[in-house]
Design an enzyme around this catalytic site. Structure first.
Site, mmCIF file in Angstrom:
data_model
loop_
_atom_site.group_PDB
_atom_site.id
_atom_site.type_symbol
_atom_site.label_atom_id
_atom_site.label_comp_id
_atom_site.label_asym_id
_atom_site.label_seq_id
_atom_site.Cartn_x
_atom_site.Cartn_y
_atom_site.Cartn_z
ATOM 1 N N LYS A 80 -17.717 -6.548 8.886
ATOM 2 C CA LYS A 80 -16.378 -7.127 8.825
ATOM 3 C C LYS A 80 -15.690 -7.014 10.183
ATOM 4 C CE LYS A 80 -12.397 -7.085 5.753
ATOM 5 N NZ LYS A 80 -11.727 -6.422 4.657
ATOM 6 N N HIS A 109 0.847 -1.207 0.000
ATOM 7 C CA HIS A 109 0.000 0.000 0.000
ATOM 8 C C HIS A 109 0.877 1.250 0.000
ATOM 9 C CE1 HIS A 109 -3.006 -2.619 2.407
ATOM 10 N NE2 HIS A 109 -3.493 -2.499 1.179
ATOM 11 N N ARG A 142 -1.370 -6.855 -7.612
ATOM 12 C CA ARG A 142 -0.253 -7.738 -7.276
ATOM 13 C C ARG A 142 -0.113 -8.885 -8.263
ATOM 14 N NH1 ARG A 142 -2.403 -9.030 -1.406
ATOM 15 N NH2 ARG A 142 -4.185 -9.199 -2.779
ATOM 16 N N SER A 155 -2.622 -7.645 3.434
ATOM 17 C CA SER A 155 -2.994 -7.386 4.835
ATOM 18 C C SER A 155 -3.349 -8.681 5.550
ATOM 19 C CB SER A 155 -4.161 -6.395 4.908
ATOM 20 O OG SER A 155 -3.749 -5.123 4.489
#
Length: 151
Positions: free
Chosen positions: A41, A17, A90, A127
């Site tokens: 979440k 990030h 990615r 993450s």
């Protein structure tokens, strides 16, 4: 002003990030790092902690702003007058996932999505991997900016 929104949960911010944001400020007049709030979440870090991690990482970069938002990303873009959404890729799986979102966002608005490929040295970091390393007592510090500190 060319303003880009870089949305995500940033739970926590990673070196991937960080790299995208640093490169984004070279392309845009301002990059707004927007922490999306999803009540359904479960996060490892509070929104205040995540915001502080990012703010500390970019405390000397006036072109980076950090905020939180709820709801549709395109609605928030309109609210803050961001004409671009910045996203990092990615791998091919990221591209397929992000492509569908970008097409949907273009259908809902005139906001363009700009993709940057992650640097090779950070392309494996996510993450979720960082959270797993933290949960299992590993050295997470090699995966995140110095601002991410576990109490």
């Amino acid at each position: 002003m060319k303003r880009a929104l870089f949305p995500g949960s940033f739970d926590p911010i990673t070196l991937g990030h960080y790299d995208i944001i640093k490169r984004g400020v070279k392309l845009f007049d301002e990059v707004v790092v927007a922490i999306g709030i999803n009540a359904d979440k479960k996060y490892m870090f509070s929104v205040e902690e995540r915001k502080a991690f990012i703010e500390k990482s970019f405390q000397h970069q006036p072109k980076v702003k950090v905020t939180t938002y709820e709801g549709l990303t395109v609605d928030f873009c309109k609210e803050i007058n961001a004409k671009f959404i910045l996203r990092g890729l990615r791998n091919p799986a990221d591209f397929e996932f992000e492509k569908a979102i970008a097409h949907t966002n273009r259908k809902l608005s005139k906001i363009e999505t700009v993709f940057l490929l992650t640097a090779a040295k950070t392309s494996y970091i996510s993450s979720s991997i960082v959270r797993d390393v933290i949960r299992n007592g590993g050295d997470y510090t090699v995966l995140v900016p110095d601002s991410v500190a576990i109490k």
